[in-house]
Scaffold this active site. Structure first.
Site, mmCIF file in Angstrom:
data_model
loop_
_atom_site.group_PDB
_atom_site.id
_atom_site.type_symbol
_atom_site.label_atom_id
_atom_site.label_comp_id
_atom_site.label_asym_id
_atom_site.label_seq_id
_atom_site.Cartn_x
_atom_site.Cartn_y
_atom_site.Cartn_z
ATOM 1 N N ASP A 23 51.576 -42.377 24.523
ATOM 2 C CA ASP A 23 50.340 -41.567 24.357
ATOM 3 C C ASP A 23 49.297 -42.286 23.984
ATOM 4 O O ASP A 23 49.587 -43.208 22.968
ATOM 5 C CB ASP A 23 50.635 -40.224 23.551
ATOM 6 C CG ASP A 23 49.414 -39.231 23.860
ATOM 7 O OD1 ASP A 23 48.612 -39.631 24.810
ATOM 8 O OD2 ASP A 23 49.205 -38.221 23.041
ATOM 9 N N ASN A 66 46.581 -44.173 25.813
ATOM 10 C CA ASN A 66 45.703 -45.184 26.444
ATOM 11 C C ASN A 66 44.449 -44.825 26.680
ATOM 12 O O ASN A 66 43.453 -45.737 26.644
ATOM 13 C CB ASN A 66 46.180 -45.418 27.843
ATOM 14 C CG ASN A 66 47.793 -45.810 27.769
ATOM 15 O OD1 ASN A 66 48.304 -46.331 26.803
ATOM 16 N ND2 ASN A 66 48.692 -45.786 28.820
ATOM 17 N N TRP A 117 42.279 -45.081 23.357
ATOM 18 C CA TRP A 117 42.343 -46.811 22.798
ATOM 19 C C TRP A 117 40.825 -47.238 24.036
ATOM 20 O O TRP A 117 40.448 -48.014 23.328
ATOM 21 C CB TRP A 117 43.709 -47.351 23.395
ATOM 22 C CG TRP A 117 43.602 -48.725 23.142
ATOM 23 C CD1 TRP A 117 43.841 -49.397 21.727
ATOM 24 C CD2 TRP A 117 43.271 -50.017 23.908
ATOM 25 N NE1 TRP A 117 43.728 -50.824 21.956
ATOM 26 C CE2 TRP A 117 43.374 -51.181 23.252
ATOM 27 C CE3 TRP A 117 43.128 -49.907 25.319
ATOM 28 C CZ2 TRP A 117 43.300 -52.374 23.668
ATOM 29 C CZ3 TRP A 117 42.767 -51.369 25.686
ATOM 30 C CH2 TRP A 117 43.125 -52.307 25.153
ATOM 31 N N HIS A 149 45.324 -47.602 30.759
ATOM 32 C CA HIS A 149 46.515 -47.674 31.394
ATOM 33 C C HIS A 149 46.827 -49.111 31.907
ATOM 34 O O HIS A 149 48.264 -49.145 31.743
ATOM 35 C CB HIS A 149 46.704 -46.513 32.592
ATOM 36 C CG HIS A 149 46.271 -45.185 32.243
ATOM 37 N ND1 HIS A 149 46.702 -44.447 31.117
ATOM 38 C CD2 HIS A 149 45.615 -44.345 32.639
ATOM 39 C CE1 HIS A 149 46.444 -43.358 31.114
ATOM 40 N NE2 HIS A 149 45.554 -43.263 32.222
ATOM 41 N N GLU A 152 53.269 -32.519 34.093
ATOM 42 C CA GLU A 152 51.611 -31.954 33.761
ATOM 43 C C GLU A 152 50.700 -33.148 33.728
ATOM 44 O O GLU A 152 49.537 -32.795 34.329
ATOM 45 C CB GLU A 152 51.687 -31.072 32.281
ATOM 46 C CG GLU A 152 52.488 -30.044 32.247
ATOM 47 C CD GLU A 152 53.989 -30.336 32.256
ATOM 48 O OE1 GLU A 152 54.382 -31.219 31.742
ATOM 49 O OE2 GLU A 152 54.913 -29.473 32.605
ATOM 50 N N ARG A 205 46.309 -34.482 36.526
ATOM 51 C CA ARG A 205 44.965 -35.253 36.445
ATOM 52 C C ARG A 205 44.289 -35.481 37.858
ATOM 53 O O ARG A 205 45.042 -35.391 38.743
ATOM 54 C CB ARG A 205 45.343 -36.407 35.588
ATOM 55 C CG ARG A 205 45.819 -35.993 34.117
ATOM 56 C CD ARG A 205 45.902 -37.378 33.262
ATOM 57 N NE ARG A 205 46.455 -36.956 31.929
ATOM 58 C CZ ARG A 205 46.462 -37.894 30.913
ATOM 59 N NH1 ARG A 205 46.206 -39.019 31.129
ATOM 60 N NH2 ARG A 205 46.951 -37.391 29.772
ATOM 61 N N LEU A 247 72.430 -53.244 29.986
ATOM 62 C CA LEU A 247 70.973 -52.755 29.324
ATOM 63 C C LEU A 247 70.390 -51.724 30.680
ATOM 64 O O LEU A 247 70.719 -52.000 31.729
ATOM 65 C CB LEU A 247 70.259 -54.054 29.311
ATOM 66 C CG LEU A 247 70.534 -54.841 28.428
ATOM 67 C CD1 LEU A 247 69.609 -56.199 28.562
ATOM 68 C CD2 LEU A 247 70.496 -54.532 26.921
ATOM 69 N N SER A 269 56.338 -32.779 24.422
ATOM 70 C CA SER A 269 55.384 -32.543 25.912
ATOM 71 C C SER A 269 56.480 -32.624 27.032
ATOM 72 O O SER A 269 55.998 -33.474 28.076
ATOM 73 C CB SER A 269 54.101 -33.886 26.058
ATOM 74 O OG SER A 269 53.381 -33.689 24.888
HETATM 75 C C1 FPP Z 1 49.152 -40.860 27.948
HETATM 76 O O1 FPP Z 1 47.989 -41.178 27.275
HETATM 77 C C2 FPP Z 1 49.525 -41.820 28.843
HETATM 78 C C3 FPP Z 1 49.692 -41.791 30.128
HETATM 79 C C4 FPP Z 1 49.508 -40.201 30.785
HETATM 80 C C5 FPP Z 1 49.907 -42.639 31.013
HETATM 81 C C6 FPP Z 1 51.135 -43.819 30.618
HETATM 82 C C7 FPP Z 1 51.063 -44.772 31.661
HETATM 83 C C8 FPP Z 1 51.347 -45.890 31.314
HETATM 84 C C9 FPP Z 1 51.517 -46.499 29.967
HETATM 85 C C10 FPP Z 1 51.126 -46.954 32.420
HETATM 86 C C11 FPP Z 1 51.991 -46.921 33.453
HETATM 87 C C12 FPP Z 1 53.037 -47.673 33.251
HETATM 88 C C13 FPP Z 1 54.130 -47.997 33.969
HETATM 89 C C14 FPP Z 1 55.061 -49.044 33.695
HETATM 90 C C15 FPP Z 1 54.364 -46.799 34.772
HETATM 91 P P1 FPP Z 1 46.702 -40.402 27.760
HETATM 92 O O2 FPP Z 1 45.949 -41.046 28.734
HETATM 93 O O3 FPP Z 1 46.801 -39.044 27.595
HETATM 94 O O4 FPP Z 1 45.871 -41.080 26.469
HETATM 95 P P2 FPP Z 1 44.806 -40.042 25.647
HETATM 96 O O5 FPP Z 1 45.581 -38.826 24.752
HETATM 97 O O6 FPP Z 1 44.307 -41.076 24.569
HETATM 98 O O7 FPP Z 1 43.713 -39.756 26.676
#
Ligand code: FPP
Length: 216
Positions: A2, A4, A7, A19, A49, A53, A113, A170
């Protein structure tokens, strides 16, 4: 994984950029986990869920999944790592499903692994699927039988780490997390470092786990 979005916002960049950087951390974090003795790790990329988006965001993440597999496929083979995507991927485009299937098929016999990605995954979905399979096959609905039909097939996480500051699961492995240790890291996913993982693992190793039984 969580954080991205937050950030990226802090850097004045798009969610997609967040992402992208988040996705580039997955394999590095896996390698650090392996270095510290972990044999199996699942990265929660998209919950059931999260799939609600925008199409733009979900499609972009599906492309990151594809390119990430392509980038690390030879390393998975070299390090005898079993790869699997858990979740409902039926609606992904055929080319992405083909890349996933190829990686899963070519690594399915490795046992040392395991690197799993949870994509369009929900703990509720997982439990419902397992129950439906048991009913369909006329098997008794018991704990042991249900374990066998979960997407993780009897593989429960010892430790679950969530980044991003929120303290919730979640919809992640609701059945399998019954006795997992939980760690909530107050850092956004793209900021996670090898040092954070080392600290989390050290703390885990110092935790006495008795699975609800009386302490000796
Ligand atoms: C949650 O942060 C993150 C996600 C819903 C997506 C995670 C996806 C990746 C790390 C990339 C995909 C990688 C692979 C290998 C499939 P958020 O977007 O909800 O962040 P926020 O809470 O700061 O808005």
């Amino acid at each position: 994984m969580d954080g991205n979005g937050r950030w990226a916002k802090a850097q004045g960049k798009s969610r997609q950029y967040g992402h992208k950087i988040g996705s580039s951390k997955v394999y590095d974090v896996f390698k650090q986990c392996v270095k510290l003795g972990c044999e199996s790790a699942t990265f929660f990329a998209m919950s059931s869920e999260n799939m609600l988006r925008s199409d733009e965001e979900t499609e972009y993440i599906s492309l990151l999944l594809k390119s990430s597999i392509e980038e690390h496929f030879s390393d998975l083979l070299l390090n005898k790592t079993k790869f699997k995507v858990i979740g409902d991927i039926t609606k992904l485009p055929d080319d992405i499903k083909q890349v996933i299937k190829n990686a899963e098929d070519k690594t399915k016999d490795f046992t040392d692994l395991k690197l799993y990605i949870a994509y369009n995954y929900g703990g509720q979905w997982d439990i419902l699927n397992a129950v439906k399979s048991l009913v369909h096959k006329n098997h008794a609905i018991t704990t042991e039988n249900l374990n066998d039909y979960l997407s993780t097939t009897d593989d429960f996480p010892d430790l679950i780490v969530r980044t991003g500051g929120y303290k919730r699961l979640s919809n992640f492995m609701l059945w399998q997390s019954c006795y997992s240790e939980l760690e909530f890291l107050d850092k956004l996913w793209p900021d996670i470092s090898d040092h954070d993982i080392k600290l989390i693992f050290d703390q885990y190793l110092n935790t006495e786990r008795n699975f609800g039984r009386i302490k000796k």
